[in-house]
Scaffold this motif. Structure first.
Motif, mmCIF file in Angstrom:
data_model
loop_
_atom_site.group_PDB
_atom_site.id
_atom_site.type_symbol
_atom_site.label_atom_id
_atom_site.label_comp_id
_atom_site.label_asym_id
_atom_site.label_seq_id
_atom_site.Cartn_x
_atom_site.Cartn_y
_atom_site.Cartn_z
ATOM 1 N N ALA A 4 0.831 -1.202 0.000
ATOM 2 C CA ALA A 4 0.000 0.000 0.000
ATOM 3 C C ALA A 4 0.864 1.250 0.000
ATOM 4 C CB ALA A 4 -0.930 -0.006 1.203
ATOM 5 N N ARG A 5 1.937 1.229 0.761
ATOM 6 C CA ARG A 5 2.817 2.406 0.819
ATOM 7 C C ARG A 5 3.487 2.655 -0.528
ATOM 8 N NH1 ARG A 5 5.600 0.701 6.376
ATOM 9 N NH2 ARG A 5 3.829 1.116 7.727
ATOM 10 N N SER A 6 3.983 1.611 -1.144
ATOM 11 C CA SER A 6 4.639 1.794 -2.441
ATOM 12 C C SER A 6 3.629 2.209 -3.500
ATOM 13 C CB SER A 6 5.368 0.521 -2.867
ATOM 14 O OG SER A 6 4.475 -0.556 -3.011
ATOM 15 N N ARG A 7 2.404 1.705 -3.408
ATOM 16 C CA ARG A 7 1.377 2.073 -4.380
ATOM 17 C C ARG A 7 1.011 3.551 -4.231
ATOM 18 N NH1 ARG A 7 -1.232 -1.410 -7.234
ATOM 19 N NH2 ARG A 7 -0.992 -3.083 -5.726
ATOM 20 N N VAL A 8 0.916 4.043 -3.004
ATOM 21 C CA VAL A 8 0.603 5.458 -2.787
ATOM 22 C C VAL A 8 1.753 6.330 -3.281
ATOM 23 C CG1 VAL A 8 0.251 7.220 -1.008
ATOM 24 C CG2 VAL A 8 -1.024 5.086 -0.905
ATOM 25 N N PHE A 9 2.993 5.925 -3.028
ATOM 26 C CA PHE A 9 4.150 6.695 -3.492
ATOM 27 C C PHE A 9 4.173 6.783 -5.019
ATOM 28 C CE2 PHE A 9 8.670 6.921 -4.720
ATOM 29 C CZ PHE A 9 8.958 8.166 -4.190
ATOM 30 N N VAL A 10 3.944 5.671 -5.684
ATOM 31 C CA VAL A 10 3.917 5.668 -7.150
ATOM 32 C C VAL A 10 2.722 6.486 -7.659
ATOM 33 C CG1 VAL A 10 3.577 4.182 -9.167
ATOM 34 C CG2 VAL A 10 5.216 3.550 -7.409
ATOM 35 N N ALA A 11 1.609 6.442 -6.955
ATOM 36 C CA ALA A 11 0.441 7.230 -7.361
ATOM 37 C C ALA A 11 0.726 8.720 -7.247
ATOM 38 C CB ALA A 11 -0.767 6.856 -6.506
ATOM 39 N N ILE A 12 1.457 9.136 -6.219
ATOM 40 C CA ILE A 12 1.819 10.544 -6.071
ATOM 41 C C ILE A 12 2.718 10.976 -7.227
ATOM 42 C CG2 ILE A 12 3.175 12.156 -4.673
ATOM 43 C CD1 ILE A 12 2.036 10.683 -2.199
ATOM 44 N N LEU A 13 3.700 10.147 -7.546
ATOM 45 C CA LEU A 13 4.596 10.480 -8.660
ATOM 46 C C LEU A 13 3.854 10.521 -9.991
ATOM 47 C CD1 LEU A 13 7.790 8.403 -7.786
ATOM 48 C CD2 LEU A 13 7.427 10.852 -7.514
ATOM 49 N N SER A 14 3.016 9.539 -10.244
ATOM 50 C CA SER A 14 2.309 9.507 -11.520
ATOM 51 C C SER A 14 1.226 10.582 -11.592
ATOM 52 C CB SER A 14 1.727 8.120 -11.791
ATOM 53 O OG SER A 14 0.767 7.786 -10.821
ATOM 54 N N GLY A 15 0.595 10.919 -10.468
ATOM 55 C CA GLY A 15 -0.372 12.017 -10.449
ATOM 56 C C GLY A 15 0.292 13.348 -10.739
ATOM 57 N N THR A 16 1.488 13.531 -10.176
ATOM 58 C CA THR A 16 2.256 14.746 -10.463
ATOM 59 C C THR A 16 2.605 14.816 -11.948
ATOM 60 O OG1 THR A 16 3.170 14.740 -8.223
ATOM 61 C CG2 THR A 16 4.364 15.993 -9.889
ATOM 62 N N ALA A 17 3.070 13.708 -12.499
ATOM 63 C CA ALA A 17 3.426 13.676 -13.925
ATOM 64 C C ALA A 17 2.203 13.913 -14.795
ATOM 65 C CB ALA A 17 4.071 12.338 -14.268
ATOM 66 N N ALA A 18 1.068 13.309 -14.453
ATOM 67 C CA ALA A 18 -0.149 13.486 -15.249
ATOM 68 C C ALA A 18 -0.621 14.937 -15.208
ATOM 69 C CB ALA A 18 -1.242 12.561 -14.747
ATOM 70 N N GLY A 19 -0.512 15.569 -14.056
ATOM 71 C CA GLY A 19 -0.903 16.970 -13.944
ATOM 72 C C GLY A 19 0.000 17.877 -14.751
ATOM 73 N N ILE A 20 1.298 17.649 -14.684
ATOM 74 C CA ILE A 20 2.245 18.462 -15.443
ATOM 75 C C ILE A 20 2.069 18.262 -16.941
ATOM 76 C CG2 ILE A 20 4.707 18.771 -15.944
ATOM 77 C CD1 ILE A 20 5.209 18.243 -12.939
#
Length: 87
Positions: A4-20
């Motif tokens: 769960a922790r790694s999934r949330v970390f990857v989601a934060i990174l990919s959400g940032t990339a998707a927003g940019i």
């Protein structure tokens, strides 16, 4: 808990990339599912196909923490989209 922790970390990174990158609508959600699937596949392969010592059940590799990760993804996706493309 580590899945769960790694999934949330990857989601934060990919959400940032998707927003940019300016992804909107369905394309933004598809990018979440692709990165989540890639993380799950990577974890499964890293464990040699035997997730039992690290997860309670084998299906937890694919499902644990998805809802938490989705909320984090949406938060960072909209935050960075607003910062880059609106302001």
């Amino acid at each position: 808990p580590y899945g769960a922790r790694s999934r949330v970390f990857v989601a934060i990174l990919s959400g940032t990339a998707a927003g940019i990158l300016g992804l909107t609508g369905l394309l933004g959600f598809i990018s979440f599912f692709i990165t989540s699937l890639a993380l799950s596949a990577g974890l499964f392969l890293l464990m040699g196909g035997a997730p039992k010592p690290y997860f309670r059940t084998a299906s937890d590799v694919w499902t644990e923490g998805v809802s938490q990760a989705m909320m984090s993804y949406i938060l960072f996706w909209t935050l960075f989209y607003d910062i880059v493309h609106i302001y």
